[in-house]
Design a protein around this motif. Structure first.
Motif, PDB file in Angstrom:
ATOM      1  N   GLU A   1       0.839  -1.197   0.000  1.00  0.00           N
ATOM      2  CA  GLU A   1       0.000   0.000   0.000  1.00  0.00           C
ATOM      3  C   GLU A   1       0.877   1.251   0.000  1.00  0.00           C
ATOM      4  OE1 GLU A   1      -3.673  -1.463   2.797  1.00  0.00           O
ATOM      5  OE2 GLU A   1      -1.699  -1.157   3.740  1.00  0.00           O
ATOM      6  N   MET A   2       0.287   2.344  -0.488  1.00  0.00           N
ATOM      7  CA  MET A   2       0.969   3.636  -0.477  1.00  0.00           C
ATOM      8  C   MET A   2       0.342   4.503   0.612  1.00  0.00           C
ATOM      9  SD  MET A   2       1.098   6.786  -3.263  1.00  0.00           S
ATOM     10  CE  MET A   2       1.630   5.798  -4.647  1.00  0.00           C
ATOM     11  N   LEU A   3       1.182   5.226   1.330  1.00  0.00           N
ATOM     12  CA  LEU A   3       0.701   6.213   2.285  1.00  0.00           C
ATOM     13  C   LEU A   3       0.157   7.393   1.482  1.00  0.00           C
ATOM     14  CD1 LEU A   3       0.533   7.134   5.283  1.00  0.00           C
ATOM     15  CD2 LEU A   3       2.740   8.239   4.904  1.00  0.00           C
TER      16      LEU A   3
ATOM     17  N   MET B   1      -9.033  16.814  -1.396  1.00  0.00           N
ATOM     18  CA  MET B   1      -8.747  15.631  -2.205  1.00  0.00           C
ATOM     19  C   MET B   1      -7.546  14.880  -1.634  1.00  0.00           C
ATOM     20  SD  MET B   1      -9.537  16.901  -6.063  1.00  0.00           S
ATOM     21  CE  MET B   1      -9.864  15.273  -6.674  1.00  0.00           C
ATOM     22  N   TRP B   2      -7.470  13.609  -1.966  1.00  0.00           N
ATOM     23  CA  TRP B   2      -6.359  12.761  -1.548  1.00  0.00           C
ATOM     24  C   TRP B   2      -5.217  12.884  -2.540  1.00  0.00           C
ATOM     25  CZ3 TRP B   2      -6.110  10.145   3.025  1.00  0.00           C
ATOM     26  CH2 TRP B   2      -7.281  10.112   3.783  1.00  0.00           C
ATOM     27  N   ASP B   3      -4.002  12.682  -2.050  1.00  0.00           N
ATOM     28  CA  ASP B   3      -2.793  12.822  -2.863  1.00  0.00           C
ATOM     29  C   ASP B   3      -1.776  11.787  -2.383  1.00  0.00           C
ATOM     30  OD1 ASP B   3      -0.890  13.839  -4.621  1.00  0.00           O
ATOM     31  OD2 ASP B   3      -0.777  15.815  -3.680  1.00  0.00           O
ATOM     32  N   ILE B   4      -0.667  11.692  -3.109  1.00  0.00           N
ATOM     33  CA  ILE B   4       0.387  10.768  -2.695  1.00  0.00           C
ATOM     34  C   ILE B   4       1.029  11.267  -1.397  1.00  0.00           C
ATOM     35  CG2 ILE B   4       0.752   9.956  -5.040  1.00  0.00           C
ATOM     36  CD1 ILE B   4       3.211  11.628  -5.195  1.00  0.00           C
ATOM     37  N   SER B   5       1.961  10.535  -0.842  1.00  0.00           N
ATOM     38  CA  SER B   5       2.482  10.750   0.511  1.00  0.00           C
ATOM     39  C   SER B   5       2.837  12.199   0.836  1.00  0.00           C
ATOM     40  CB  SER B   5       3.695   9.860   0.758  1.00  0.00           C
ATOM     41  OG  SER B   5       3.404   8.514   0.479  1.00  0.00           O
ATOM     42  N   ALA B   6       3.656  12.843   0.032  1.00  0.00           N
ATOM     43  CA  ALA B   6       4.073  14.226   0.296  1.00  0.00           C
ATOM     44  C   ALA B   6       4.673  14.812  -0.969  1.00  0.00           C
ATOM     45  CB  ALA B   6       5.085  14.279   1.437  1.00  0.00           C
TER      46      ALA B   6
ATOM     47  N   ALA C   1      -3.336   2.991   1.290  1.00  0.00           N
ATOM     48  CA  ALA C   1      -4.283   2.605   0.247  1.00  0.00           C
ATOM     49  C   ALA C   1      -3.587   1.752  -0.805  1.00  0.00           C
ATOM     50  CB  ALA C   1      -4.898   3.842  -0.410  1.00  0.00           C
ATOM     51  N   SER C   2      -4.311   0.790  -1.329  1.00  0.00           N
ATOM     52  CA  SER C   2      -3.796  -0.068  -2.399  1.00  0.00           C
ATOM     53  C   SER C   2      -3.901   0.655  -3.744  1.00  0.00           C
ATOM     54  CB  SER C   2      -4.596  -1.366  -2.459  1.00  0.00           C
ATOM     55  OG  SER C   2      -5.923  -1.087  -2.904  1.00  0.00           O
ATOM     56  N   MET C   3      -3.257   0.106  -4.748  1.00  0.00           N
ATOM     57  CA  MET C   3      -3.331   0.663  -6.089  1.00  0.00           C
ATOM     58  C   MET C   3      -4.780   0.689  -6.567  1.00  0.00           C
ATOM     59  SD  MET C   3      -1.204  -0.417  -9.517  1.00  0.00           S
ATOM     60  CE  MET C   3      -1.833  -2.086  -9.552  1.00  0.00           C
ATOM     61  N   GLY C   4      -5.516  -0.390  -6.312  1.00  0.00           N
ATOM     62  CA  GLY C   4      -6.922  -0.455  -6.711  1.00  0.00           C
ATOM     63  C   GLY C   4      -7.768   0.594  -6.010  1.00  0.00           C
ATOM     64  N   GLN C   5      -7.517   0.797  -4.731  1.00  0.00           N
ATOM     65  CA  GLN C   5      -8.270   1.806  -3.984  1.00  0.00           C
ATOM     66  C   GLN C   5      -7.989   3.209  -4.511  1.00  0.00           C
ATOM     67  OE1 GLN C   5      -6.700   0.513  -0.177  1.00  0.00           O
ATOM     68  NE2 GLN C   5      -8.737  -0.177   0.495  1.00  0.00           N
ATOM     69  N   ILE C   6      -6.738   3.480  -4.835  1.00  0.00           N
ATOM     70  CA  ILE C   6      -6.391   4.798  -5.368  1.00  0.00           C
ATOM     71  C   ILE C   6      -7.023   4.986  -6.746  1.00  0.00           C
ATOM     72  CG2 ILE C   6      -4.496   6.285  -6.172  1.00  0.00           C
ATOM     73  CD1 ILE C   6      -2.803   5.083  -3.876  1.00  0.00           C
ATOM     74  N   SER C   7      -6.992   3.970  -7.594  1.00  0.00           N
ATOM     75  CA  SER C   7      -7.631   4.070  -8.912  1.00  0.00           C
ATOM     76  C   SER C   7      -9.120   4.367  -8.765  1.00  0.00           C
ATOM     77  CB  SER C   7      -7.442   2.780  -9.707  1.00  0.00           C
ATOM     78  OG  SER C   7      -6.095   2.637 -10.074  1.00  0.00           O
TER      79      SER C   7
ATOM     80  N   ASN D   1     -13.668   8.252  -8.789  1.00  0.00           N
ATOM     81  CA  ASN D   1     -14.755   8.875  -8.029  1.00  0.00           C
ATOM     82  C   ASN D   1     -14.531  10.360  -7.755  1.00  0.00           C
ATOM     83  OD1 ASN D   1     -16.071   6.413  -7.881  1.00  0.00           O
ATOM     84  ND2 ASN D   1     -15.220   5.897  -5.886  1.00  0.00           N
ATOM     85  N   GLY D   2     -13.412  10.903  -8.235  1.00  0.00           N
ATOM     86  CA  GLY D   2     -13.125  12.319  -8.027  1.00  0.00           C
ATOM     87  C   GLY D   2     -12.682  12.664  -6.624  1.00  0.00           C
ATOM     88  N   GLU D   3     -12.170  11.679  -5.878  1.00  0.00           N
ATOM     89  CA  GLU D   3     -11.713  11.904  -4.507  1.00  0.00           C
ATOM     90  C   GLU D   3     -10.198  12.092  -4.427  1.00  0.00           C
ATOM     91  OE1 GLU D   3     -13.668   9.016  -1.651  1.00  0.00           O
ATOM     92  OE2 GLU D   3     -14.074   8.063  -3.592  1.00  0.00           O
ATOM     93  N   PHE D   4      -9.485  11.693  -5.468  1.00  0.00           N
ATOM     94  CA  PHE D   4      -8.022  11.729  -5.502  1.00  0.00           C
ATOM     95  C   PHE D   4      -7.622  12.699  -6.604  1.00  0.00           C
ATOM     96  CE2 PHE D   4      -3.702  10.146  -5.748  1.00  0.00           C
ATOM     97  CZ  PHE D   4      -3.463   9.542  -4.504  1.00  0.00           C
ATOM     98  N   ILE D   5      -6.531  13.416  -6.405  1.00  0.00           N
ATOM     99  CA  ILE D   5      -6.034  14.302  -7.454  1.00  0.00           C
ATOM    100  C   ILE D   5      -5.974  13.506  -8.753  1.00  0.00           C
ATOM    101  CG2 ILE D   5      -3.984  15.552  -8.249  1.00  0.00           C
ATOM    102  CD1 ILE D   5      -3.570  16.471  -5.393  1.00  0.00           C
ATOM    103  N   PRO D   6      -6.429  14.056  -9.858  1.00  0.00           N
ATOM    104  CA  PRO D   6      -6.570  13.264 -11.096  1.00  0.00           C
ATOM    105  C   PRO D   6      -5.265  12.935 -11.819  1.00  0.00           C
ATOM    106  CG  PRO D   6      -7.224  15.519 -11.495  1.00  0.00           C
ATOM    107  CD  PRO D   6      -6.942  15.410 -10.019  1.00  0.00           C
TER     108      PRO D   6
END
Length: 172
Positions: free
Chosen positions: A43-45, A59-64, A135-141, A146-151
């Motif tokens: 999983e990725m933080l 929105m959600w983004d990668i670790s930092a 979060a897993s790769m599938g969860q991030i995808s 769903n427009g919850e993560f930076i595109p």
């Protein structure tokens, strides 16, 4: 007030800076860094941006990640951003970025770290980060769809996950 060093197309620092928010001229570039932390569960933080944060609020983004300020190397910027945003200390002094993505206005260095970081040990920067989770790769995808993560392109997220254990990934 934040200032950025400017670079030419060959990533050679030129003797000029620009104030954050000012438009860059043709042939001027700045440096950005991103750090992706992966755990042993694959999983990725990820971090959720504050709702009042300018640019991609809530929105959600990668670790930092963020822009290098004037006088910083890529490594110093990665170390500062990681500590500022989530309170995680990591020495990037002798580490090169895993890869660099060129974008219209600059260079974006990506550092991949493989480490089980206990979430309860992190200190989130109130001005920027609302929450963190694994979060897993599938969860991030799914979050991107769903427009919850930076595109980001989903294929780019896949690239990050596929390279998390490859040569060049930092492990302690």
């Amino acid at each position: 007030m934040e200032y950025w060093d400017l670079y030419d197309v060959h990533r050679v620092k030129v003797d000029r800076t620009v104030q954050r928010g000012q438009a860059l001229q043709q042939g001027q570039y700045h440096m950005v860094v991103h750090i992706c932390i992966f755990n042993s569960d694959g999983e990725m933080l990820i971090q959720q941006r504050q709702p009042f944060k300018e640019g991609w609020p809530n929105m959600w983004d990668i670790s930092a990640g963020g822009s290098a300020v004037a006088g910083e190397t890529s490594q110093l910027a990665a170390q500062r951003e990681l500590f500022e945003e989530i309170g995680y200390e990591y020495d990037f002094q002798n580490i090169r970025p895993h890869f660099t993505v060129n974008f219209e206005r600059g260079f974006d260095d990506y550092y991949l770290i493989f480490e089980d970081v206990p979430l309860h040990t992190l200190t989130l920067q109130y001005e920027e980060v609302k929450n963190v989770k694994w979060a897993s790769m599938g969860q991030i995808s799914e979050m991107i769809q769903n427009g919850e993560f930076i595109p980001y392109y989903e294929s780019f997220i896949q690239l990050l996950f596929q390279n998390r254990k490859q040569r060049g990934t930092v492990q302690r």
